[in-house]
Design an enzyme around this catalytic site. Structure first.
Site, PDB file in Angstrom:
ATOM      1  N   HIS A   1       9.603 -17.422   2.453  1.00 32.53           N
ATOM      2  CA  HIS A   1      10.222 -16.301   3.160  1.00 32.53           C
ATOM      3  C   HIS A   1      10.395 -16.598   4.643  1.00 32.53           C
ATOM      4  CE1 HIS A   1      10.993 -12.155   4.495  1.00 32.53           C
ATOM      5  NE2 HIS A   1      11.468 -12.016   3.271  1.00 32.53           N
TER       6      HIS A   1
ATOM      7  N   CYS B   1       5.674  -0.767   8.160  1.00 38.01           N
ATOM      8  CA  CYS B   1       6.354  -0.417   6.901  1.00 38.01           C
ATOM      9  C   CYS B   1       6.403   1.086   6.658  1.00 38.01           C
ATOM     10  CB  CYS B   1       5.713  -1.156   5.729  1.00 38.01           C
ATOM     11  SG  CYS B   1       5.999  -2.949   5.848  1.00 38.01           S
TER      12      CYS B   1
ATOM     13  N   ASP C   1       2.625  -0.074   0.223  1.00 39.34           N
ATOM     14  CA  ASP C   1       1.969  -1.378   0.414  1.00 39.34           C
ATOM     15  C   ASP C   1       0.435  -1.335   0.489  1.00 39.34           C
ATOM     16  OD1 ASP C   1       4.615  -2.077   0.573  1.00 39.34           O
ATOM     17  OD2 ASP C   1       4.555  -2.800   2.636  1.00 39.34           O
TER      18      ASP C   1
ATOM     19  N   HIS D   1       1.815 -13.598   3.598  1.00 40.81           N
ATOM     20  CA  HIS D   1       1.191 -12.425   2.990  1.00 40.81           C
ATOM     21  C   HIS D   1       2.032 -11.949   1.810  1.00 40.81           C
ATOM     22  CE1 HIS D   1       4.162 -10.706   5.752  1.00 40.81           C
ATOM     23  NE2 HIS D   1       4.202  -9.664   4.944  1.00 40.81           N
TER      24      HIS D   1
ATOM     25  N   LYS E   1       9.805  -4.885  -2.311  1.00 38.07           N
ATOM     26  CA  LYS E   1      10.655  -5.150  -1.148  1.00 38.07           C
ATOM     27  C   LYS E   1      10.300  -6.497  -0.535  1.00 38.07           C
ATOM     28  CE  LYS E   1       7.618  -2.256   1.702  1.00 38.07           C
ATOM     29  NZ  LYS E   1       7.263  -3.205   2.743  1.00 38.07           N
TER      30      LYS E   1
ATOM     31  N   ASP F   1       5.099  -5.114  -1.061  1.00 34.32           N
ATOM     32  CA  ASP F   1       5.708  -6.256  -0.391  1.00 34.32           C
ATOM     33  C   ASP F   1       5.649  -7.391  -1.411  1.00 34.32           C
ATOM     34  OD1 ASP F   1       6.805  -6.160   2.132  1.00 34.32           O
ATOM     35  OD2 ASP F   1       5.143  -7.144   3.131  1.00 34.32           O
TER      36      ASP F   1
ATOM     37  N   HIS G   1       7.056 -11.124  -1.435  1.00 35.58           N
ATOM     38  CA  HIS G   1       7.803 -12.204  -0.782  1.00 35.58           C
ATOM     39  C   HIS G   1       7.780 -13.510  -1.565  1.00 35.58           C
ATOM     40  CE1 HIS G   1       8.155  -9.777   2.765  1.00 35.58           C
ATOM     41  NE2 HIS G   1       6.861  -9.771   3.015  1.00 35.58           N
TER      42      HIS G   1
END
Length: 196
Positions: free
Chosen positions: A52, A151, A8, A81, A106, A46, A48
């Site tokens: 989310h 993470c 990330d 984010h 993810k 990340d 999303h």
């Protein structure tokens, strides 16, 4: 096979981003420096959807960093984010990406949070990373990135469960809460993780 996993290293986790890690941008030059030393370089993002469940903005009367029970699980609510396709979801522009062989995304399921590079937080959905690494005959993974205490930590925990040996590249890792990460380090060292 010498393997590096960059977790990330995205703009929203850098200073000025939606969920900024203090001095997060300082890891980029070190990540660039070490990448050529590896046979295999992988990265996570990340990624999303806007709606989310972990975003505080999607819950009435809740603020970022509050906790809320969702579907029987305690969930930290975050600032928006790394929304799919947004500027904040992009890698830091100064980070080398030409060495990265594969990117594992993810947090793509709107209904469940996902800190680890291997699985969502309830271990219902795999990213495919474990199978990919095993097919490449990887035994040891060097891990770095953001945020160390979230993470990166959960990625390490799942890597251990998948029977990989883990080394953490400290100069290329920053945490939201450094004191918390220092405590986690002691726990991880006891489980055989090396910090280099």
């Amino acid at each position: 096979m010498k393997t590096l996993l960059i977790v990330d290293a995205q703009l929203d986790f850098m200073p000025g981003g939606g969920l900024a890690v203090e001095n997060g941008d300082q890891i980029v030059s070190h990540i660039n420096l070490i990448q050529p030393q590896y046979d295999l370089v992988l990265a996570t993002q990340d990624w999303h959807p806007q709606h989310h469940m972990s975003f505080a903005s999607n819950h009435d009367n809740h603020k970022p960093f509050e906790n809320k029970e969702i579907d029987g699980y305690e969930q930290t609510l975050w600032p928006d984010h790394c929304v799919q396709g947004s500027k904040g979801a992009e890698f830091h522009p100064h980070m080398r990406t030409n060495c990265i062989e594969a990117i594992f995304r993810k947090g793509t399921d709107a209904g469940i949070d996902s800190y680890s590079a291997f699985y969502d937080n309830h271990h219902k959905k795999s990213t495919g990373l474990a199978g990919f690494l095993k097919e490449k005959a990887c035994k040891t993974i060097d891990i770095c990135g953001l945020a160390g205490d979230i993470c990166v930590y959960f990625t390490i925990k799942d890597a251990l469960k998948e029977n990989f040996h883990v080394r953490v590249i400290e100069k290329a890792t920053k945490s939201l809460d450094q004191d918390k990460f220092n405590q986690q380090k002691e726990e991880l060292k006891a489980e055989g993780v090396e910090f280099v």
